[in-house]
Motif scaffolding. Sequence first.
Motif, PDB file in Angstrom:
ATOM      1  N   TYR A  33      22.145   4.274 -31.651  1.00  0.00           N
ATOM      2  CA  TYR A  33      21.649   4.883 -32.883  1.00  0.00           C
ATOM      3  C   TYR A  33      21.039   6.251 -32.587  1.00  0.00           C
ATOM      4  O   TYR A  33      20.450   6.474 -31.513  1.00  0.00           O
ATOM      5  N   ASP A  34      21.180   7.130 -33.556  1.00  0.00           N
ATOM      6  CA  ASP A  34      20.532   8.436 -33.416  1.00  0.00           C
ATOM      7  C   ASP A  34      19.009   8.305 -33.395  1.00  0.00           C
ATOM      8  O   ASP A  34      18.316   9.086 -32.739  1.00  0.00           O
TER       9      ASP A  34
ATOM     10  N   ALA B 232      14.852   1.446 -25.887  1.00  0.00           N
ATOM     11  CA  ALA B 232      15.254   2.553 -25.011  1.00  0.00           C
ATOM     12  C   ALA B 232      16.745   2.523 -24.711  1.00  0.00           C
ATOM     13  O   ALA B 232      17.374   3.571 -24.502  1.00  0.00           O
ATOM     14  N   ALA B 233      17.330   1.321 -24.689  1.00  0.00           N
ATOM     15  CA  ALA B 233      18.760   1.209 -24.385  1.00  0.00           C
ATOM     16  C   ALA B 233      19.629   1.565 -25.582  1.00  0.00           C
ATOM     17  O   ALA B 233      20.828   1.831 -25.409  1.00  0.00           O
TER      18      ALA B 233
ATOM     19  N   ARG C  48      14.031  10.822 -25.345  1.00  0.00           N
ATOM     20  CA  ARG C  48      14.452  10.690 -23.954  1.00  0.00           C
ATOM     21  C   ARG C  48      14.721  12.096 -23.385  1.00  0.00           C
ATOM     22  O   ARG C  48      15.566  12.842 -23.896  1.00  0.00           O
ATOM     23  N   ARG C  49      13.993  12.445 -22.374  1.00  0.00           N
ATOM     24  CA  ARG C  49      14.150  13.759 -21.749  1.00  0.00           C
ATOM     25  C   ARG C  49      13.898  13.650 -20.250  1.00  0.00           C
ATOM     26  O   ARG C  49      13.055  12.860 -19.815  1.00  0.00           O
ATOM     27  N   GLU C  50      14.632  14.427 -19.483  1.00  0.00           N
ATOM     28  CA  GLU C  50      14.342  14.555 -18.054  1.00  0.00           C
ATOM     29  C   GLU C  50      13.476  15.795 -17.895  1.00  0.00           C
ATOM     30  O   GLU C  50      13.970  16.931 -17.851  1.00  0.00           O
ATOM     31  N   LEU C  51      12.188  15.569 -17.845  1.00  0.00           N
ATOM     32  CA  LEU C  51      11.234  16.675 -17.820  1.00  0.00           C
ATOM     33  C   LEU C  51      10.791  16.959 -16.391  1.00  0.00           C
ATOM     34  O   LEU C  51      10.506  16.037 -15.610  1.00  0.00           O
TER      35      LEU C  51
ATOM     36  N   GLY D 238      11.603   6.986 -19.526  1.00  0.00           N
ATOM     37  CA  GLY D 238      12.132   8.325 -19.677  1.00  0.00           C
ATOM     38  C   GLY D 238      11.935   8.933 -21.048  1.00  0.00           C
ATOM     39  O   GLY D 238      12.565   9.937 -21.385  1.00  0.00           O
ATOM     40  N   PHE D 239      11.067   8.348 -21.863  1.00  0.00           N
ATOM     41  CA  PHE D 239      10.783   8.851 -23.207  1.00  0.00           C
ATOM     42  C   PHE D 239       9.407   9.525 -23.224  1.00  0.00           C
ATOM     43  O   PHE D 239       8.416   8.955 -22.723  1.00  0.00           O
TER      44      PHE D 239
END
Length: 349
Positions: A108-109, A133-134, A191-194, A170-171
């Motif tokens: 889902y968006d 998260a999945a 969810r971002r890779e910061l 990862g959120f």
Amino acid sequence: MSEGTPSEDYSGTYYDDAHLGGYDNYSWDNEEWRTFFLSLADRVVGIVNPRSVLDVGCARGLFVQALAAKGLQASGIDISEHAIASAHVDVRDRLRVASATEPFEGHYDLVACIEVLEHMGPVDAQRAIDNIAAATDLVLFSSSPTDHDEPTHINTRPAEQWAAWFAERGFFRRTDVDLSFLSPWAVLFERRELTLHTLAHRYEQQLAAVNTELMEKRQALLESHRRISSLNQQLESGVSKKMAEQAAQVEHWQAEVLAARHQLLTTRDHVIGTEAQVARLTGDEQRLRRELAQARKQLVNVRGRLKETRGRVERLTRKNRQLAAEIEAVRLRPSFARRAARKLLGGPR
């Protein structure tokens, strides 16, 4: 508690006890709730513009129905069979009975999880976060850190604890989004890779804004405190002056009261004397009235006697007149006169 609240805890009694505005109120037919969720849907579309949305813990599906009214592919799940069965007919086919601890089908968006995880046990809440998260890269999340009087709130946590658990997956919070219109603790996780640089920048950015606001409020509080102190001093000074004026005024009033009391006593004595005089005059009046009554009675008696005397006089007057007439008649008779002369002279009759 390690176990969450089951479906039976969210029967008609739960809604009837006003947990969500009351059994009769919490529905799409209620204008207030309908307006709220339509406004929420507008804000969500304006912020993230999703095409597909899953509402985890959707209750009667009001948020799903509002999103569907905006043309979105919206659906919802909830463990309450009663909530799904009592949903509005227009949205019921978009809802299904399911637990957040079970993996979701599809991606889902946006996944919304609004005031849900505090109802779940700690282990189940972690499973729900895993499943959320999945299924998405964007989470609209809200969980009351308080409201401990609500019996089904078995897992209330501070907002930073939920943020830390989502960060483990990862959120991270979208610091450019303010969801306080939903609740003070609502947040949009993405969810971002910061990098450490980005995390530090976001942290400092938020801290700086909060710290600036805090310092300004502290300064305003200090200025307010100083202003209050100054006003208190002015007030105390003014009160002292006012109290002195009032004391002088009280003394003046006391003198006037004493004079008034003296005048009152004098007037009272005068009234008492007047009342005594009136009493004496009243007594004299009563005595005079008695004497007048006696005099009137005597007058009546005298008038009676006078009338009687007048009658006697009139009778005697009539009698005298009669005797005079008789004497006159006798005098005029000659034979009587001769006999009277002879008798007086001693001659023959």
